[in-house]
Design a protein around this motif. Structure first.
Motif, mmCIF file in Angstrom:
data_model
loop_
_atom_site.group_PDB
_atom_site.id
_atom_site.type_symbol
_atom_site.label_atom_id
_atom_site.label_comp_id
_atom_site.label_asym_id
_atom_site.label_seq_id
_atom_site.Cartn_x
_atom_site.Cartn_y
_atom_site.Cartn_z
ATOM 1 N N GLU A 140 -13.408 -18.455 29.826
ATOM 2 C CA GLU A 140 -14.722 -19.075 29.955
ATOM 3 C C GLU A 140 -15.831 -18.022 30.030
ATOM 4 O O GLU A 140 -16.869 -18.140 29.380
ATOM 5 C CB GLU A 140 -14.737 -19.960 31.195
ATOM 6 C CG GLU A 140 -16.033 -20.694 31.406
ATOM 7 C CD GLU A 140 -16.010 -21.580 32.642
ATOM 8 O OE1 GLU A 140 -17.074 -22.124 32.953
ATOM 9 O OE2 GLU A 140 -14.951 -21.723 33.297
ATOM 10 N N LEU A 141 -15.616 -16.978 30.826
ATOM 11 C CA LEU A 141 -16.607 -15.909 30.946
ATOM 12 C C LEU A 141 -16.858 -15.232 29.604
ATOM 13 O O LEU A 141 -18.001 -14.968 29.238
ATOM 14 C CB LEU A 141 -16.156 -14.879 31.978
ATOM 15 C CG LEU A 141 -16.298 -15.285 33.435
ATOM 16 C CD1 LEU A 141 -15.468 -14.381 34.324
ATOM 17 C CD2 LEU A 141 -17.754 -15.260 33.845
ATOM 18 N N GLY B 26 -20.480 -14.314 25.219
ATOM 19 C CA GLY B 26 -20.262 -13.720 23.900
ATOM 20 C C GLY B 26 -19.418 -12.465 23.949
ATOM 21 O O GLY B 26 -19.597 -11.563 23.133
ATOM 22 N N GLY B 27 -18.504 -12.407 24.916
ATOM 23 C CA GLY B 27 -17.603 -11.255 25.030
ATOM 24 C C GLY B 27 -18.201 -10.075 25.779
ATOM 25 O O GLY B 27 -17.560 -9.041 25.917
ATOM 26 N N ARG B 28 -19.417 -10.215 26.291
ATOM 27 C CA ARG B 28 -20.073 -9.107 26.997
ATOM 28 C C ARG B 28 -19.575 -8.957 28.434
ATOM 29 O O ARG B 28 -19.706 -7.889 29.021
ATOM 30 C CB ARG B 28 -21.586 -9.284 26.994
ATOM 31 C CG ARG B 28 -22.219 -9.152 25.618
ATOM 32 C CD ARG B 28 -23.732 -9.290 25.668
ATOM 33 N NE ARG B 28 -24.193 -10.473 26.381
ATOM 34 C CZ ARG B 28 -24.291 -11.692 25.860
ATOM 35 N NH1 ARG B 28 -23.956 -11.895 24.612
ATOM 36 N NH2 ARG B 28 -24.735 -12.703 26.589
ATOM 37 N N ASP C 264 -13.229 -8.948 35.064
ATOM 38 C CA ASP C 264 -13.330 -7.634 35.711
ATOM 39 C C ASP C 264 -14.649 -7.480 36.454
ATOM 40 O O ASP C 264 -14.684 -6.955 37.566
ATOM 41 C CB ASP C 264 -13.194 -6.510 34.685
ATOM 42 C CG ASP C 264 -11.807 -6.387 34.106
ATOM 43 O OD1 ASP C 264 -10.877 -7.015 34.643
ATOM 44 O OD2 ASP C 264 -11.651 -5.667 33.113
ATOM 45 N N GLU C 265 -15.737 -7.932 35.861
ATOM 46 C CA GLU C 265 -17.044 -7.798 36.504
ATOM 47 C C GLU C 265 -17.152 -8.682 37.744
ATOM 48 O O GLU C 265 -17.739 -8.283 38.749
ATOM 49 C CB GLU C 265 -18.150 -8.134 35.514
ATOM 50 C CG GLU C 265 -18.261 -7.085 34.426
ATOM 51 C CD GLU C 265 -19.241 -7.480 33.353
ATOM 52 O OE1 GLU C 265 -20.447 -7.515 33.658
ATOM 53 O OE2 GLU C 265 -18.791 -7.764 32.236
ATOM 54 N N VAL C 266 -16.577 -9.867 37.677
ATOM 55 C CA VAL C 266 -16.562 -10.757 38.841
ATOM 56 C C VAL C 266 -15.771 -10.097 39.968
ATOM 57 O O VAL C 266 -16.210 -10.071 41.122
ATOM 58 C CB VAL C 266 -15.965 -12.134 38.481
ATOM 59 C CG1 VAL C 266 -15.796 -12.998 39.720
ATOM 60 C CG2 VAL C 266 -16.825 -12.838 37.445
ATOM 61 N N LEU C 267 -14.627 -9.547 39.641
ATOM 62 C CA LEU C 267 -13.789 -8.915 40.664
ATOM 63 C C LEU C 267 -14.447 -7.673 41.245
ATOM 64 O O LEU C 267 -14.320 -7.406 42.445
ATOM 65 C CB LEU C 267 -12.413 -8.592 40.087
ATOM 66 C CG LEU C 267 -11.607 -9.814 39.640
ATOM 67 C CD1 LEU C 267 -10.280 -9.404 39.048
ATOM 68 C CD2 LEU C 267 -11.421 -10.794 40.781
ATOM 69 N N GLN D 93 -19.091 -15.432 39.967
ATOM 70 C CA GLN D 93 -18.917 -15.884 38.591
ATOM 71 C C GLN D 93 -20.232 -16.373 38.023
ATOM 72 O O GLN D 93 -20.593 -16.056 36.897
ATOM 73 C CB GLN D 93 -17.848 -16.986 38.548
ATOM 74 C CG GLN D 93 -17.618 -17.618 37.208
ATOM 75 C CD GLN D 93 -18.687 -18.637 36.840
ATOM 76 O OE1 GLN D 93 -19.092 -18.694 35.688
ATOM 77 N NE2 GLN D 93 -19.168 -19.423 37.766
ATOM 78 N N ARG D 94 -20.968 -17.143 38.815
ATOM 79 C CA ARG D 94 -22.265 -17.681 38.363
ATOM 80 C C ARG D 94 -23.256 -16.541 38.108
ATOM 81 O O ARG D 94 -24.032 -16.579 37.156
ATOM 82 C CB ARG D 94 -22.812 -18.659 39.378
ATOM 83 C CG ARG D 94 -24.186 -19.175 38.996
ATOM 84 C CD ARG D 94 -24.679 -20.224 39.951
ATOM 85 N NE ARG D 94 -24.862 -21.404 39.128
ATOM 86 C CZ ARG D 94 -24.750 -22.633 39.507
ATOM 87 N NH1 ARG D 94 -24.442 -22.909 40.738
ATOM 88 N NH2 ARG D 94 -24.942 -23.624 38.682
ATOM 89 N N MET D 95 -23.219 -15.516 38.948
ATOM 90 C CA MET D 95 -24.104 -14.372 38.784
ATOM 91 C C MET D 95 -23.826 -13.665 37.446
ATOM 92 O O MET D 95 -24.743 -13.256 36.745
ATOM 93 C CB MET D 95 -23.896 -13.389 39.943
ATOM 94 C CG MET D 95 -24.793 -12.181 39.905
ATOM 95 S SD MET D 95 -24.454 -11.056 41.279
ATOM 96 C CE MET D 95 -22.827 -10.462 40.835
ATOM 97 N N ILE D 96 -22.567 -13.569 37.080
ATOM 98 C CA ILE D 96 -22.178 -12.882 35.844
ATOM 99 C C ILE D 96 -22.448 -13.751 34.616
ATOM 100 O O ILE D 96 -22.976 -13.261 33.618
ATOM 101 C CB ILE D 96 -20.684 -12.477 35.883
ATOM 102 C CG1 ILE D 96 -20.388 -11.559 37.064
ATOM 103 C CG2 ILE D 96 -20.244 -11.863 34.565
ATOM 104 C CD1 ILE D 96 -21.139 -10.266 37.097
ATOM 105 N N SER D 97 -22.103 -15.028 34.686
ATOM 106 C CA SER D 97 -22.188 -15.878 33.486
ATOM 107 C C SER D 97 -23.506 -16.645 33.361
ATOM 108 O O SER D 97 -23.856 -17.087 32.278
ATOM 109 C CB SER D 97 -21.042 -16.891 33.452
ATOM 110 O OG SER D 97 -21.255 -17.916 34.406
ATOM 111 N N GLY D 98 -24.191 -16.835 34.479
ATOM 112 C CA GLY D 98 -25.456 -17.561 34.445
ATOM 113 C C GLY D 98 -25.346 -19.052 34.666
ATOM 114 O O GLY D 98 -26.357 -19.748 34.699
#
Length: 93
Positions: free
Chosen positions: A46-47, A52-54, A58-61, A80-85
């Motif tokens: 989902e992330l 778009g693969g950016r 890993d970034e969430v963790l 997760q929301r912070m990373i994906s919006g």
């Protein structure tokens, strides 16, 4: 890992997770761990799709690792929301 091997592993985890208890239990059993692995796999996909693969799990963790406390579901959802919006479908359970 080949896509075929990944598919077989995910199928095995799905079967194993059928008897899973709650994810927030003090101790995790094999079925519960299998369920968690499936959810994290779905979150990863989902992330990548949303960004778009950016971005990836890993970034969430990494964001969670910076916390100075045990991680709970609300913190996972927030990171997760912070990373994906946006809110995650994978974390709606």
């Amino acid at each position: 890992i080949s896509e075929r091997r990944l598919d077989r592993a995910l199928d095995s985890l799905r079967e194993w997770s059928e008897d899973a208890g709650p994810l927030d239990a003090r101790r995790s059993t094999g079925p519960t761990t299998a369920k968690a692995a499936l959810i994290l796999h779905s979150l990863e996909l989902e992330l990548q799709r949303k960004t778009g693969g950016r971005s990836s799990l890993d970034e969430v963790l990494r964001a969670l690792a910076e916390l100075d406390s045990p991680v709970n579901l609300a913190q996972l959802r927030q990171a997760q929301r912070m990373i994906s919006g946006s809110a995650s479908q994978a974390l709606k359970f």
